[in-house]
Design a protein around this motif. Structure first.
Motif, PDB file in Angstrom:
ATOM      1  N   LYS A   6       0.820  -1.217   0.000  1.00  0.00           N
ATOM      2  CA  LYS A   6       0.000   0.000   0.000  1.00  0.00           C
ATOM      3  C   LYS A   6       0.853   1.265   0.000  1.00  0.00           C
ATOM      4  CE  LYS A   6      -4.417  -1.554   1.636  1.00  0.00           C
ATOM      5  NZ  LYS A   6      -5.568  -1.253   2.453  1.00  0.00           N
ATOM      6  N   THR A   7       2.014   1.216   0.642  1.00  0.00           N
ATOM      7  CA  THR A   7       2.874   2.405   0.665  1.00  0.00           C
ATOM      8  C   THR A   7       3.361   2.739  -0.745  1.00  0.00           C
ATOM      9  OG1 THR A   7       4.770   1.016   1.221  1.00  0.00           O
ATOM     10  CG2 THR A   7       3.640   2.101   3.045  1.00  0.00           C
ATOM     11  N   GLU A   8       3.690   1.703  -1.522  1.00  0.00           N
ATOM     12  CA  GLU A   8       4.151   1.935  -2.887  1.00  0.00           C
ATOM     13  C   GLU A   8       3.011   2.437  -3.766  1.00  0.00           C
ATOM     14  OE1 GLU A   8       6.779   2.344  -5.993  1.00  0.00           O
ATOM     15  OE2 GLU A   8       7.147   2.092  -3.858  1.00  0.00           O
ATOM     16  N   VAL A   9       1.815   1.885  -3.585  1.00  0.00           N
ATOM     17  CA  VAL A   9       0.658   2.343  -4.357  1.00  0.00           C
ATOM     18  C   VAL A   9       0.365   3.805  -4.034  1.00  0.00           C
ATOM     19  CG1 VAL A   9      -1.829   2.042  -4.725  1.00  0.00           C
ATOM     20  CG2 VAL A   9      -0.352   0.037  -4.554  1.00  0.00           C
ATOM     21  N   ALA A  10       0.410   4.153  -2.756  1.00  0.00           N
ATOM     22  CA  ALA A  10       0.150   5.541  -2.349  1.00  0.00           C
ATOM     23  C   ALA A  10       1.206   6.478  -2.944  1.00  0.00           C
ATOM     24  CB  ALA A  10       0.151   5.649  -0.829  1.00  0.00           C
ATOM     25  N   ARG A  11       2.458   6.057  -2.930  1.00  0.00           N
ATOM     26  CA  ARG A  11       3.540   6.891  -3.480  1.00  0.00           C
ATOM     27  C   ARG A  11       3.361   7.109  -4.977  1.00  0.00           C
ATOM     28  NH1 ARG A  11       8.796   6.655  -5.460  1.00  0.00           N
ATOM     29  NH2 ARG A  11       8.847   4.397  -5.709  1.00  0.00           N
ATOM     30  N   GLN A  12       3.039   6.048  -5.701  1.00  0.00           N
ATOM     31  CA  GLN A  12       2.864   6.177  -7.148  1.00  0.00           C
ATOM     32  C   GLN A  12       1.605   6.956  -7.509  1.00  0.00           C
ATOM     33  OE1 GLN A  12       5.069   5.532  -9.419  1.00  0.00           O
ATOM     34  NE2 GLN A  12       6.488   4.611  -7.959  1.00  0.00           N
ATOM     35  N   LEU A  13       0.548   6.798  -6.714  1.00  0.00           N
ATOM     36  CA  LEU A  13      -0.677   7.560  -6.960  1.00  0.00           C
ATOM     37  C   LEU A  13      -0.430   9.047  -6.735  1.00  0.00           C
ATOM     38  CD1 LEU A  13      -3.677   7.578  -7.695  1.00  0.00           C
ATOM     39  CD2 LEU A  13      -4.176   7.199  -5.271  1.00  0.00           C
ATOM     40  N   ARG A  14       0.294   9.396  -5.671  1.00  0.00           N
ATOM     41  CA  ARG A  14       0.653  10.801  -5.426  1.00  0.00           C
ATOM     42  C   ARG A  14       1.469  11.356  -6.589  1.00  0.00           C
ATOM     43  NH1 ARG A  14       1.551   9.251  -0.210  1.00  0.00           N
ATOM     44  NH2 ARG A  14       3.773   8.973  -0.607  1.00  0.00           N
ATOM     45  N   ARG A  15       2.440  10.583  -7.038  1.00  0.00           N
ATOM     46  CA  ARG A  15       3.292  11.014  -8.160  1.00  0.00           C
ATOM     47  C   ARG A  15       2.439  11.245  -9.416  1.00  0.00           C
ATOM     48  NH1 ARG A  15       6.513   8.139 -12.158  1.00  0.00           N
ATOM     49  NH2 ARG A  15       8.312   9.413 -12.684  1.00  0.00           N
ATOM     50  N   TYR A  16       1.524  10.339  -9.681  1.00  0.00           N
ATOM     51  CA  TYR A  16       0.638  10.467 -10.844  1.00  0.00           C
ATOM     52  C   TYR A  16      -0.189  11.745 -10.748  1.00  0.00           C
ATOM     53  CZ  TYR A  16      -3.282   9.507 -13.986  1.00  0.00           C
ATOM     54  OH  TYR A  16      -4.236   9.596 -14.976  1.00  0.00           O
ATOM     55  N   ARG A  17      -0.773  12.007  -9.582  1.00  0.00           N
ATOM     56  CA  ARG A  17      -1.624  13.197  -9.400  1.00  0.00           C
ATOM     57  C   ARG A  17      -0.814  14.490  -9.520  1.00  0.00           C
ATOM     58  NH1 ARG A  17      -6.333  11.289 -10.763  1.00  0.00           N
ATOM     59  NH2 ARG A  17      -7.215   9.829  -9.308  1.00  0.00           N
ATOM     60  N   VAL A  18       0.398  14.503  -8.973  1.00  0.00           N
ATOM     61  CA  VAL A  18       1.244  15.703  -9.065  1.00  0.00           C
ATOM     62  C   VAL A  18       1.557  16.006 -10.523  1.00  0.00           C
ATOM     63  CG1 VAL A  18       3.579  16.573  -8.623  1.00  0.00           C
ATOM     64  CG2 VAL A  18       2.250  15.582  -6.758  1.00  0.00           C
ATOM     65  N   TRP A  19       1.990  14.999 -11.268  1.00  0.00           N
ATOM     66  CA  TRP A  19       2.336  15.218 -12.670  1.00  0.00           C
ATOM     67  C   TRP A  19       1.109  15.504 -13.524  1.00  0.00           C
ATOM     68  CZ3 TRP A  19       6.637  16.995 -14.214  1.00  0.00           C
ATOM     69  CH2 TRP A  19       7.784  16.746 -13.461  1.00  0.00           C
ATOM     70  N   PRO A  27       0.188  22.358 -20.748  1.00  0.00           N
ATOM     71  CA  PRO A  27       0.036  21.233 -21.678  1.00  0.00           C
ATOM     72  C   PRO A  27       1.062  21.203 -22.806  1.00  0.00           C
ATOM     73  CG  PRO A  27      -1.809  22.770 -21.876  1.00  0.00           C
ATOM     74  CD  PRO A  27      -0.970  23.240 -20.747  1.00  0.00           C
ATOM     75  N   ALA A  28       1.710  22.315 -23.107  1.00  0.00           N
ATOM     76  CA  ALA A  28       2.703  22.338 -24.185  1.00  0.00           C
ATOM     77  C   ALA A  28       4.066  21.819 -23.738  1.00  0.00           C
ATOM     78  CB  ALA A  28       2.848  23.764 -24.718  1.00  0.00           C
ATOM     79  N   ASP A  29       4.256  21.638 -22.451  1.00  0.00           N
ATOM     80  CA  ASP A  29       5.532  21.165 -21.903  1.00  0.00           C
ATOM     81  C   ASP A  29       5.659  19.659 -22.153  1.00  0.00           C
ATOM     82  OD1 ASP A  29       7.769  20.497 -20.461  1.00  0.00           O
ATOM     83  OD2 ASP A  29       7.107  21.452 -18.601  1.00  0.00           O
ATOM     84  N   ARG A  30       6.501  19.292 -23.105  1.00  0.00           N
ATOM     85  CA  ARG A  30       6.642  17.876 -23.475  1.00  0.00           C
ATOM     86  C   ARG A  30       7.277  17.043 -22.365  1.00  0.00           C
ATOM     87  NH1 ARG A  30       8.150  17.644 -29.863  1.00  0.00           N
ATOM     88  NH2 ARG A  30       6.295  18.773 -30.549  1.00  0.00           N
ATOM     89  N   ALA A  31       8.171  17.632 -21.619  1.00  0.00           N
ATOM     90  CA  ALA A  31       8.805  16.902 -20.516  1.00  0.00           C
ATOM     91  C   ALA A  31       7.783  16.561 -19.439  1.00  0.00           C
ATOM     92  CB  ALA A  31       9.947  17.720 -19.928  1.00  0.00           C
ATOM     93  N   ALA A  32       6.909  17.523 -19.127  1.00  0.00           N
ATOM     94  CA  ALA A  32       5.866  17.281 -18.129  1.00  0.00           C
ATOM     95  C   ALA A  32       4.906  16.196 -18.622  1.00  0.00           C
ATOM     96  CB  ALA A  32       5.099  18.564 -17.831  1.00  0.00           C
ATOM     97  N   ARG A  33       4.525  16.256 -19.887  1.00  0.00           N
ATOM     98  CA  ARG A  33       3.621  15.250 -20.447  1.00  0.00           C
ATOM     99  C   ARG A  33       4.266  13.863 -20.427  1.00  0.00           C
ATOM    100  NH1 ARG A  33      -0.981  14.867 -23.173  1.00  0.00           N
ATOM    101  NH2 ARG A  33      -1.201  17.111 -23.351  1.00  0.00           N
ATOM    102  N   GLY A  34       5.536  13.807 -20.780  1.00  0.00           N
ATOM    103  CA  GLY A  34       6.242  12.526 -20.781  1.00  0.00           C
ATOM    104  C   GLY A  34       6.329  11.915 -19.395  1.00  0.00           C
ATOM    105  N   THR A  35       6.650  12.741 -18.411  1.00  0.00           N
ATOM    106  CA  THR A  35       6.738  12.248 -17.036  1.00  0.00           C
ATOM    107  C   THR A  35       5.367  11.826 -16.523  1.00  0.00           C
ATOM    108  OG1 THR A  35       8.595  13.740 -16.681  1.00  0.00           O
ATOM    109  CG2 THR A  35       7.615  12.750 -14.730  1.00  0.00           C
ATOM    110  N   GLU A  37       2.905  10.663 -18.399  1.00  0.00           N
ATOM    111  CA  GLU A  37       2.586   9.389 -19.046  1.00  0.00           C
ATOM    112  C   GLU A  37       3.385   8.241 -18.430  1.00  0.00           C
ATOM    113  OE1 GLU A  37       3.100  10.133 -23.228  1.00  0.00           O
ATOM    114  OE2 GLU A  37       1.239  11.298 -23.339  1.00  0.00           O
ATOM    115  N   ASP A  38       4.631   8.499 -18.074  1.00  0.00           N
ATOM    116  CA  ASP A  38       5.441   7.469 -17.406  1.00  0.00           C
ATOM    117  C   ASP A  38       4.846   7.089 -16.054  1.00  0.00           C
ATOM    118  OD1 ASP A  38       7.202   7.431 -19.509  1.00  0.00           O
ATOM    119  OD2 ASP A  38       8.747   8.631 -18.493  1.00  0.00           O
ATOM    120  N   SER A  39       4.395   8.093 -15.309  1.00  0.00           N
ATOM    121  CA  SER A  39       3.810   7.799 -13.998  1.00  0.00           C
ATOM    122  C   SER A  39       2.491   7.040 -14.149  1.00  0.00           C
ATOM    123  CB  SER A  39       3.609   9.083 -13.183  1.00  0.00           C
ATOM    124  OG  SER A  39       2.634   9.913 -13.773  1.00  0.00           O
TER     125      SER A  39
END
Length: 90
Positions: A6-19, A27-35, A37-39
């Motif tokens: 659950k700690t890993e799921v919570a960490r990845q969910l937070r990362r996804y929401r931040v990005w 939306p024009a920032d390709r680096a932000a979009r790439g990160t 999509e990776d998350s």
């Protein structure tokens, strides 16, 4: 079925929401979009889903559940019955 920590799921969910917020803010920032999509991909793999939104929803349900069995019931997935060896196979 093995469930992620659950700690890993919570960490990845937070990362996804931040990005997600960063990407929506610029939306024009390709680096932000790439990160972002990776998350989303990481969350998909972690939760066993094909879509990042489904994975985020599944992660939220999983984090709300108190036991893994509750998560399985929410997903309408039943554990497979244990197969016992026959007397001839012993």
């Amino acid at each position: 079925m093995l469930l992620p920590a659950k700690t890993e799921v919570a960490r990845q969910l937070r990362r996804y929401r931040v990005w997600e917020r960063v990407m929506l803010a610029s939306p024009a920032d390709r680096a932000a979009r790439g990160t972002f999509e990776d998350s989303g991909y990481t969350l998909c793999v972690l939760m066993g889903k094909r879509c990042a939104r489904e994975a985020a929803d599944a992660a939220e349900r999983y984090l709300r559940s108190t036991t893994p069995a509750a998560y399985l019931q929410e997903q309408d997935v039943r554990p497979r019955p244990t197969v016992r060896p026959s007397a001839a196979a012993r």
